[in-house]
Design a protein around this motif. Structure first.
Motif, PDB file in Angstrom:
ATOM      1  N   SER A 165       0.849  -1.192   0.000  1.00 19.44           N
ATOM      2  CA  SER A 165       0.000   0.000   0.000  1.00 19.44           C
ATOM      3  C   SER A 165       0.880   1.235   0.000  1.00 19.44           C
ATOM      4  O   SER A 165       1.646   1.453   0.939  1.00 19.44           O
ATOM      5  N   ARG A 166       0.742   2.044  -1.017  1.00 20.32           N
ATOM      6  CA  ARG A 166       1.477   3.309  -1.071  1.00 20.32           C
ATOM      7  C   ARG A 166       0.469   4.461  -0.976  1.00 20.32           C
ATOM      8  O   ARG A 166      -0.123   4.655   0.069  1.00 20.32           O
ATOM      9  N   ASP A 167       0.236   5.210  -2.033  1.00 23.58           N
ATOM     10  CA  ASP A 167      -0.747   6.291  -1.910  1.00 23.58           C
ATOM     11  C   ASP A 167      -2.086   5.740  -1.411  1.00 23.58           C
ATOM     12  O   ASP A 167      -2.562   4.712  -1.905  1.00 23.58           O
ATOM     13  N   ILE A 168      -2.690   6.461  -0.452  1.00 19.95           N
ATOM     14  CA  ILE A 168      -4.003   6.047   0.039  1.00 19.95           C
ATOM     15  C   ILE A 168      -5.013   7.183  -0.154  1.00 19.95           C
ATOM     16  O   ILE A 168      -4.652   8.348  -0.283  1.00 19.95           O
ATOM     17  N   GLY A 169      -6.280   6.789  -0.164  1.00 20.77           N
ATOM     18  CA  GLY A 169      -7.370   7.742  -0.226  1.00 20.77           C
ATOM     19  C   GLY A 169      -8.490   7.286   0.675  1.00 20.77           C
ATOM     20  O   GLY A 169      -8.538   6.123   1.085  1.00 20.77           O
ATOM     21  N   GLN A 170      -9.405   8.194   0.995  1.00 18.71           N
ATOM     22  CA  GLN A 170     -10.527   7.867   1.855  1.00 18.71           C
ATOM     23  C   GLN A 170     -11.832   8.063   1.105  1.00 18.71           C
ATOM     24  O   GLN A 170     -11.933   8.902   0.205  1.00 18.71           O
ATOM     25  N   THR A 177     -20.815   4.076   5.199  1.00 16.67           N
ATOM     26  CA  THR A 177     -19.767   3.051   5.191  1.00 16.67           C
ATOM     27  C   THR A 177     -18.424   3.665   4.795  1.00 16.67           C
ATOM     28  O   THR A 177     -18.352   4.460   3.850  1.00 16.67           O
ATOM     29  N   ALA A 178     -17.381   3.274   5.525  1.00 13.05           N
ATOM     30  CA  ALA A 178     -16.052   3.851   5.322  1.00 13.05           C
ATOM     31  C   ALA A 178     -15.149   2.893   4.546  1.00 13.05           C
ATOM     32  O   ALA A 178     -15.120   1.687   4.828  1.00 13.05           O
ATOM     33  N   TYR A 179     -14.422   3.448   3.605  1.00 15.34           N
ATOM     34  CA  TYR A 179     -13.534   2.654   2.752  1.00 15.34           C
ATOM     35  C   TYR A 179     -12.153   3.295   2.674  1.00 15.34           C
ATOM     36  O   TYR A 179     -12.010   4.521   2.741  1.00 15.34           O
ATOM     37  N   LEU A 180     -11.153   2.441   2.507  1.00 17.19           N
ATOM     38  CA  LEU A 180      -9.780   2.869   2.248  1.00 17.19           C
ATOM     39  C   LEU A 180      -9.451   2.546   0.798  1.00 17.19           C
ATOM     40  O   LEU A 180      -9.758   1.449   0.313  1.00 17.19           O
ATOM     41  N   ILE A 181      -8.852   3.486   0.122  1.00 12.78           N
ATOM     42  CA  ILE A 181      -8.355   3.279  -1.244  1.00 12.78           C
ATOM     43  C   ILE A 181      -6.837   3.166  -1.140  1.00 12.78           C
ATOM     44  O   ILE A 181      -6.211   3.968  -0.451  1.00 12.78           O
ATOM     45  N   PHE A 182      -6.253   2.176  -1.782  1.00 15.89           N
ATOM     46  CA  PHE A 182      -4.791   2.112  -1.729  1.00 15.89           C
ATOM     47  C   PHE A 182      -4.213   1.548  -3.017  1.00 15.89           C
ATOM     48  O   PHE A 182      -4.833   0.755  -3.710  1.00 15.89           O
ATOM     49  N   GLY A 214      -2.784   8.332  -5.959  1.00 20.88           N
ATOM     50  CA  GLY A 214      -3.603   9.513  -5.715  1.00 20.88           C
ATOM     51  C   GLY A 214      -5.087   9.216  -5.822  1.00 20.88           C
ATOM     52  O   GLY A 214      -5.870  10.051  -6.259  1.00 20.88           O
ATOM     53  N   GLY A 215      -5.499   8.012  -5.412  1.00 20.88           N
ATOM     54  CA  GLY A 215      -6.863   7.556  -5.626  1.00 20.88           C
ATOM     55  C   GLY A 215      -7.913   8.363  -4.873  1.00 20.88           C
ATOM     56  O   GLY A 215      -7.722   8.735  -3.722  1.00 20.88           O
ATOM     57  N   ALA A 216      -9.048   8.617  -5.538  1.00 22.38           N
ATOM     58  CA  ALA A 216     -10.153   9.333  -4.924  1.00 22.38           C
ATOM     59  C   ALA A 216     -11.459   8.802  -5.496  1.00 22.38           C
ATOM     60  O   ALA A 216     -11.509   8.359  -6.651  1.00 22.38           O
ATOM     61  N   GLN A 268      -1.998  16.690  -9.003  1.00 21.05           N
ATOM     62  CA  GLN A 268      -2.279  15.265  -8.774  1.00 21.05           C
ATOM     63  C   GLN A 268      -3.435  15.151  -7.790  1.00 21.05           C
ATOM     64  O   GLN A 268      -3.467  15.819  -6.756  1.00 21.05           O
ATOM     65  N   SER A 269      -4.376  14.287  -8.085  1.00 17.28           N
ATOM     66  CA  SER A 269      -5.567  14.124  -7.253  1.00 17.28           C
ATOM     67  C   SER A 269      -5.227  13.653  -5.848  1.00 17.28           C
ATOM     68  O   SER A 269      -4.270  12.906  -5.632  1.00 17.28           O
ATOM     69  N   THR A 270      -6.031  14.115  -4.863  1.00 16.55           N
ATOM     70  CA  THR A 270      -5.905  13.617  -3.499  1.00 16.55           C
ATOM     71  C   THR A 270      -7.256  13.335  -2.863  1.00 16.55           C
ATOM     72  O   THR A 270      -7.362  12.497  -1.980  1.00 16.55           O
ATOM     73  N   LEU A 271      -8.340  14.028  -3.318  1.00 13.88           N
ATOM     74  CA  LEU A 271      -9.662  13.805  -2.737  1.00 13.88           C
ATOM     75  C   LEU A 271     -10.721  14.387  -3.663  1.00 13.88           C
ATOM     76  O   LEU A 271     -10.482  15.392  -4.346  1.00 13.88           O
TER      77      LEU A 271
END
Length: 333
Positions: A165-170, A177-182, A214-216, A268-271
């Motif tokens: 897991s490197r770049d993460i997003g929420q 419901t809560a999710y992690l993007i990685f 940079g997932g969102a 670069q995207s972050t959210l």
């Protein structure tokens, strides 16, 4: 360099020369130096936003000059209008928490509010050298606090579901419901559901076999939109998006969110921030304009997206304003 890119950077250069009072006005100017209530540049890089009541809390990497290089810092700012930001706290200011070594890395902090425990749970990208590689650890870190802008206690790090897991997003879905993007470098772009206490991963929802960071995510009018950037390090690239009717997919092919020659206007995207008002709902692209030689002077690109019916587009950055109560945005012509 293409005409649009030249125009955008000229806008940023002009904005950077304007007096501080301009930034305390009513518009968001991408590429400008954004000042907080202390008159200091906002340090919230790779950040995320958590809304509590009528207040938005912006968390991000503090890369200010003069900080202790043996520590990593996460700053928190608060705003009721997404324009005027008050510095609240250095919510993370820790030295190496697990003997990772002097070159350990903390990036992209994202905070979730757990409705059961009442605690605020921060996820972050934890990395550092492993077998000589600078980003070899590829883990997520977890920290908690009783207050959204309080001091966060670092708990642990791990590889989610034993994946890199490197770049993460929420992402918080409309049902809460809560999710992690990685970003899992060998395989692609993963979306995973958090456990009931948010301290671990319950299950993987989907692997999108696209190599992106940079997932969102945003859920808008019955469709899910996923955004990410290519793997070009600090250098900007053409960010892309895909669409699905459910998180599990199937996901569409990825398409450009802006003219590819602009390289997402240098960002670069972050959210993807969804502002639900009593008149309309707006979706804001939040991106970082990285300056790798002077990270403390990295800037921000925020713009309302053109979104709907399975299409998404990031317009050319211009000064704009938002009324958070109604959800309406006004972009300068």
């Amino acid at each position: 360099m293409q005409r649009l890119t030249i125009k955008f950077f000229l806008l940023a250069m002009v904005a950077a020369t304007l007096p501080a009072s301009v930034y305390a006005a009513k518009k968001i100017v991408s590429g400008a130096v954004w000042l907080d209530d202390r008159g200091q540049p906002i340090q919230a890089h790779g950040g995320g936003i958590t809304k509590v009541g009528d207040t938005y809390y912006w968390f991000g990497e503090d890369r200010a000059q003069g900080l202790d290089p043996t520590r990593k810092y996460v700053a928190c700012y608060a705003s009721k209008d997404l324009v005027h930001w008050k510095f609240r706290n250095l919510v993370i200011h820790i030295s190496d928490p697990e003997n990772f070594g002097p070159h350990w890395i903390l990036e992209r902090p994202k905070v979730f509010h757990n409705p059961v425990s009442g605690k605020y749970v921060m996820y972050m990208h934890i990395d550092g050298p492993l077998n000589g590689h600078g980003y070899g650890l590829a883990r997520v870190g977890v920290a908690v606090s009783d207050k959204v802008d309080g001091d966060y206690t670092y708990l642990k790090s791990f590889r989610p579901l034993d994946h890199e897991s490197r770049d993460i997003g929420q992402f918080i879905d409309d049902d809460g419901t809560a999710y992690l993007i990685f970003e899992d470098r060998p395989f692609g772009f993963r979306i995973a559901k958090l456990s009931s206490d948010y301290l671990s991963i319950e299950k993987e929802v989907v692997l999108i076999p696209q190599h992106m960071e940079g997932g969102a995510l945003v859920h808008y009018q019955g469709l899910y939109y996923a955004i990410g950037s290519g793997l070009t390090g600090w250098s900007p690239n053409a960010n892309n998006y895909a669409v699905a009717t459910s998180l599990e997919g199937p996901w569409s092919e990825f398409k450009d969110i802006a003219p590819p020659e602009t390289k997402t206007y240098g960002s670069q995207s972050t959210l993807l921030l969804k502002v639900v008002g009593d008149k309309t709902t707006s979706v804001i692209f939040m991106g970082d304009i990285w300056n790798p030689k002077q990270l403390w002077d990295s800037r921000y690109l925020w713009m309302p997206l053109e979104i709907g019916d399975g299409k998404l587009w990031l317009p050319e950055p211009k000064p704009w304003s938002i009324h958070v109560k109604t959800g309406t945005v006004t972009v300068d012509k």
